[in-house]
Design an enzyme around this catalytic site. Structure first.
Site: not given
Length: 404
Positions: A109, A131, A157, A255, A279
């Site tokens: 992440s 992100y 994501t 995603k 999620h």
């Protein structure tokens, strides 16, 4: 003799994590948004699917390996990127080492607690998750850093929106462990001494800094500082997805797909793969389980991009069900975090071994020699199980071509 630290199921890993972790830390791992309808459906939907086993002609050995985004993995289970992993001092580095030891890929992440350079050193088969946060220049700098560090691919994501409430309450998580916060938190920590001792041995306190979101020459932001920047950034459009794809010439996983029409838009944007995801129940509550949406999405775009799934995987048999319904592989989140909390790197390896053993035994019962041999004939799908989102009266939304 089997080690006393070994556990035989992901659910046992969860029980041990609950016992080891302070209550507020554990509750941050298990909660979903609002009432938790989607979180619960992610789990219960797998229970509705049944198998059609065979009784003779079984292969003496089964092949669990496959390829995902052009890279070999020893089993069809990948590590999904999750934010700051304060359940253990080694965090993402321990997870990366465990994934490497078991021959699979690591997703890191951008809100992780360890820098990408350390994680790639622990597992060269690491994907960096992005992100849509900040300006395009900010995002491009993060991509450049990921490329320089040796990330093999990117995960964008999009299945995360702000959750206003949780019916069971959100744990209070401090931005920094000040003296005041340490005093407030001390009753929890003192009643879970093994967790506290893990950090005491490192001579540092758990924190919520996110080094991968740092800009050159600036202090490392906290999770909440980065989260605030994300909330203030206008959400991306499909043109932004296409732009981001053009900035990265390697594998690119999107995603967060749950609708057929958006799966087609992802293909049009040029992604390499999509993950059917909600999620982990932390997005819009009331969204169907990902396994319900998988078959129609795999039918629509599975011949054009690789289709993965995350959400609700707790057993090797769950993995097999997902593969039989069209997934190339699955990603896990909570499952490995419980293993990490229970026993560090060895606990994550334990979780992956549990899933591997479950996949293997399910293949044996189904009479399948390889994960590539699985098909929908291997599962019994009840009437009304599948959720086909993004179709309107036989025609897909946005004027896209329907599939018959």
């Amino acid at each position: 003799m089997m080690s006393t630290t070994w556990f035989e199921s992901v659910i046992e890993a969860q029980r041990r994590a609950k016992k080891r972790l302070p209550g507020s830390v554990y509750s941050a791992l298990i909660a979903g948004s609002e009432k938790g309808l989607t979180l619960a459906d992610n789990l219960s939907a797998f229970e509705e699917l049944r198998f059609a086993p065979r009784t003779a002609g079984h292969a003496p050995e089964r092949q669990l390996g496959t390829t995902v985004l052009g890279r070999d993995v020893a089993l069809p289970v990948l590590i999904s990127p999750t934010g700051v992993q304060a359940v253990h001092p080694d965090g993402e580095v321990a997870v990366a080492r465990a994934a490497a030891a078991r021959g699979t890929s690591m997703g890191l992440s951008s809100f992780g607690s360890k820098p990408i350079e350390e994680v790639v050193a622990a597992n060269p088969n690491t994907y960096f998750q992005i992100y849509w946060t900040g300006t395009r220049d900010d995002i491009r700098r993060r991509l450049d850093r990921a490329r320089a560090a040796g990330a093999v691919g990117i995960i964008l994501t999009l299945d995360w929106s702000f959750s206003h409430s949780r019916d069971w309450g959100s744990p209070r998580i401090p931005e920094k462990l000040t003296v005041k916060e340490m005093l407030r938190f001390s009753p929890e920590a003192l009643t879970h001494p093994r967790w506290l001792l893990d950090y005491a041995r490192t001579r540092r306190l758990p924190d919520l800094s996110v080094p991968n979101m740092a800009e050159p020459g600036t202090p490392i932001p906290t999770f909440f500082g980065a989260y605030g920047q994300w909330m203030q950034t206008p959400p991306p459009a499909w043109d932004d997805v296409r732009w981001l794809r053009a900035q990265w010439d390697g594998p690119f996983l999107l995603k967060g797909i749950i609708r057929v029409d958006e799966a087609r838009r992802a293909v049009d944007a040029g992604v390499s793969a999509i993950s059917v995801s909600n999620h982990g129940g932390n997005n819009l509550d009331g969204t169907p389980a990902t396994i319900r949406a998988l078959p129609s999405i795999a039918d629509a775009v599975g011949d054009q991009v690789e289709v993965l799934l995350d959400g609700g995987i707790r057993r090797g048999s769950d993995v097999v069900k997902a593969l039989a319904l069209g997934a190339r592989a699955v990603l896990i989140g909570r499952a490995y975090l419980w293993g990490l909390a229970a026993n560090g790197q060895a606990g994550v390896e334990n979780v992956l071994d549990v899933l591997r053993n479950g996949i293997d035994s399910t293949l044996l019962a189904l009479g399948r020699r390889s994960v590539q041999d699985l098909s929908r004939d291997d599962v019994i799908v009840p009437a009304g199980f599948t959720a086909e989102l993004g179709r309107v009266q036989g025609q897909e939304a946005d004027g896209l071509t329907p599939q018959h």
